[in-house]
Motif scaffolding. Structure first.
Motif, short mmCIF file in Angstrom:
data_model
loop_
_atom_site.label_atom_id
_atom_site.label_comp_id
_atom_site.label_asym_id
_atom_site.label_seq_id
_atom_site.Cartn_x
_atom_site.Cartn_y
_atom_site.Cartn_z
N CYS A 217 0.85 -1.20 0.01
CA CYS A 217 -0.04 -0.12 -0.15
C CYS A 217 0.80 1.15 0.00
CB CYS A 217 -0.82 0.10 1.09
SG CYS A 217 -2.28 -1.33 1.06
N ALA A 218 1.94 1.33 0.86
CA ALA A 218 2.79 2.49 0.79
C ALA A 218 3.42 2.73 -0.66
CB ALA A 218 3.94 2.21 1.91
N PHE A 219 3.93 1.68 -1.20
CA PHE A 219 4.45 1.55 -2.75
C PHE A 219 3.50 2.22 -3.63
CE2 PHE A 219 5.58 -0.33 -6.89
CZ PHE A 219 6.43 0.27 -6.89
N VAL A 220 2.15 1.72 -3.40
CA VAL A 220 1.08 2.54 -4.34
C VAL A 220 1.12 3.92 -4.09
CG1 VAL A 220 -1.26 2.43 -4.91
CG2 VAL A 220 -0.19 0.47 -4.67
N VAL A 221 1.03 4.20 -2.64
CA VAL A 221 0.87 5.74 -2.43
C VAL A 221 2.09 6.51 -3.02
CG1 VAL A 221 1.17 7.28 -0.37
CG2 VAL A 221 -0.48 5.24 -0.48
N TYR A 222 3.30 5.79 -2.78
CA TYR A 222 4.50 6.59 -3.31
C TYR A 222 4.27 6.70 -5.09
CZ TYR A 222 9.45 6.53 -5.26
OH TYR A 222 10.58 7.14 -5.88
N ARG A 223 3.83 5.54 -5.64
CA ARG A 223 3.57 5.64 -7.09
C ARG A 223 2.74 6.66 -7.66
NH1 ARG A 223 7.03 3.64 -10.37
NH2 ARG A 223 5.41 3.54 -11.99
N PRO B 92 -7.38 8.35 -0.78
CA PRO B 92 -7.80 6.89 -0.48
C PRO B 92 -6.88 5.67 -0.13
CG PRO B 92 -8.54 7.21 -2.59
CD PRO B 92 -7.87 8.70 -2.23
N TRP B 93 -5.85 5.72 -1.15
CA TRP B 93 -4.69 4.81 -0.75
C TRP B 93 -3.93 4.87 0.67
CZ3 TRP B 93 -4.03 -0.03 -2.32
CH2 TRP B 93 -4.64 -0.38 -3.78
N THR B 94 -4.01 6.45 0.84
CA THR B 94 -3.10 6.69 1.91
C THR B 94 -3.88 6.43 3.29
OG1 THR B 94 -2.08 8.61 0.82
CG2 THR B 94 -2.22 8.56 3.38
N VAL B 95 -5.28 6.39 2.97
CA VAL B 95 -6.06 6.24 4.26
C VAL B 95 -6.15 4.48 4.54
CG1 VAL B 95 -8.44 6.12 5.20
CG2 VAL B 95 -7.71 8.20 3.89
N LEU B 96 -6.28 3.99 3.36
CA LEU B 96 -6.13 2.48 3.39
C LEU B 96 -4.94 1.96 3.91
CD1 LEU B 96 -7.44 -0.40 2.68
CD2 LEU B 96 -6.45 -0.07 0.32
N LEU B 97 -3.66 2.78 3.65
CA LEU B 97 -2.52 2.35 4.11
C LEU B 97 -2.51 2.54 5.73
CD1 LEU B 97 0.79 2.06 4.39
CD2 LEU B 97 0.96 4.28 3.86
N LEU B 98 -3.01 3.67 6.17
CA LEU B 98 -3.42 3.86 7.72
C LEU B 98 -3.87 2.47 8.31
CD1 LEU B 98 -3.88 7.53 7.82
CD2 LEU B 98 -1.69 6.49 8.27
N ALA B 99 -5.14 2.47 7.47
CA ALA B 99 -6.12 0.95 8.16
C ALA B 99 -5.10 -0.17 8.32
CB ALA B 99 -7.11 1.09 7.16
N ILE C 70 -14.95 4.93 0.92
CA ILE C 70 -15.64 6.29 0.64
C ILE C 70 -14.85 6.97 -0.34
CG2 ILE C 70 -16.73 8.41 1.60
CD1 ILE C 70 -17.39 6.45 3.85
N GLY C 71 -13.42 7.03 0.15
CA GLY C 71 -12.85 7.85 -0.76
C GLY C 71 -12.54 7.44 -2.16
N PHE C 72 -12.22 6.22 -2.23
CA PHE C 72 -12.31 5.37 -3.69
C PHE C 72 -13.61 5.91 -4.49
CE2 PHE C 72 -9.35 2.36 -1.62
CZ PHE C 72 -8.18 2.87 -2.37
N GLY C 73 -14.68 5.83 -3.66
CA GLY C 73 -15.81 6.14 -4.52
C GLY C 73 -15.95 7.65 -4.98
N ARG C 74 -15.34 8.52 -4.01
CA ARG C 74 -15.39 9.87 -4.37
C ARG C 74 -14.70 10.09 -5.45
NH1 ARG C 74 -15.69 12.94 1.25
NH2 ARG C 74 -17.85 12.54 1.78
N VAL C 75 -13.42 9.59 -5.57
CA VAL C 75 -12.42 9.83 -6.49
C VAL C 75 -12.80 9.31 -7.99
CG1 VAL C 75 -10.12 9.32 -7.29
CG2 VAL C 75 -10.34 9.92 -5.08
N LEU C 76 -13.41 7.99 -7.78
CA LEU C 76 -13.90 7.48 -9.18
C LEU C 76 -15.02 8.12 -9.49
CD1 LEU C 76 -13.22 3.76 -8.40
CD2 LEU C 76 -12.03 5.14 -9.84
#
Length: 279
Positions: A46-52, A62-69, A108-114
């Motif tokens: 997840c951290a790698f995806v956030v970095y990408r 939302p990927w950062t929020v998932l990373l925190l979870a 929720i974040g993924f839904g808003r972004v998409l």
């Protein structure tokens, strides 16, 4: 934007099969160590995806929020191992509540972004309504799980200590959060499935499967009178937990694959010469 269709399934099979093989061959300690590795790996992926994603990319949030979870999970393991508590409440329960809030917040974040992106700009209101109808009917299973857990918790009587109250609240929030991720992931899959051959939807499909697996673990916990995954000792429940984490690790892996830069296409004399050499 294409990614191998079987990549996520292969990853999950290796993760769950490896956990089972480790426990059968070397004992429960080895199986638990394998799962701790999966939990750390999902955080790293997840951290790698956030970095990408660059700082201004909407999906990064939302990927950062998932990373925190996901990052809360190793902290829960440490808190459980050390038996840490605050004002008579086990720290693992407090961390679980925050982790599940982040967990539901990510979907929720993924839904808003998409929903605000150009990817879904051509989808009609009717298509979205059908998506809500289909996913809503599937989410009834999640609601049934929630009802079962609430009934089981209520049948045991009112909690008598602050820690017992925290455990009951944690169980309710966890079940609700997992059902939300399950239903929300399916909704995103339904919306995205016709785009780019459905490859963009694969991470969200895996998230939905992961949420469903966590939901099964929630029911298992309540049915056996326990409050946290760390309390489960039977192999089947542990394998379901490993499947849940591996689904989110696979989702991050596929998302990273989708974000990987593609080599530039070379045409003209250079391409013809390379083709001749291969022949």
């Amino acid at each position: 934007m294409n990614t191998p269709r079987g990549l996520g399934l292969l990853f999950c099979l290796l993760a769950v099969g490896g956990r089972y093989a480790a426990e059968v061959s070397y004992g429960a300690g080895a199986g638990d160590a394998w799962q701790r590795g999966i939990e750390v790996l999902v955080v790293a992926l997840c951290a790698f995806v956030v970095y990408r994603f660059s700082a201004g990319d909407p999906p990064r949030r939302p990927w950062t929020v998932l990373l925190l979870a996901m990052a809360v999970v190793p902290l829960i393991r440490i808190a459980t191992w050390q038996s840490w508590s605050i004002a008579g409440v086990q720290l693992q329960n407090i961390l679980l509540i925050f982790g599940n809030i982040f967990f539901a917040g990510s979907i929720i974040g993924f839904g808003r972004v998409l929903g605000g992106s150009e990817l879904l700009s051509e989808r009609t209101g009717g298509a979205r309504a059908r998506a809500l109808l289909v996913v809503g009917s599937l989410a009834l299973a999640g609601l049934a799980f929630i009802a079962y857990n609430v009934f089981e918790l209520a049948s045991r009587g009112m909690p008598s200590t602050s820690d017992a109250w925290a455990g009951a609240i944690t169980s309710g929030i966890s079940t609700l959060s997992d059902a939300f991720v399950f239903a929300g992931g399916l909704y995103l899959v339904w919306l995205l499935r016709p785009i780019v051959g459905g490859s963009i939807a694969l991470p969200y499909l895996l998230m939905a499967f992961g949420g469903a697996a966590f939901l099964v673990v929630d029911v298992w916990l309540v049915a056996t009178g326990k409050t946290a995954q760390t309390d489960l000792t039977d192999t089947t429940a542990k394998l379901i937990g490993a499947l849940a984490f591996s689904c989110f690790a696979a989702a991050a892996l596929i998302q990273a694959t989708l974000l990987a830069p593609k080599p530039p296409r070379v045409s003209g004399p250079a391409a013809a010469a390379r083709a001749a050499r291969r022949a």
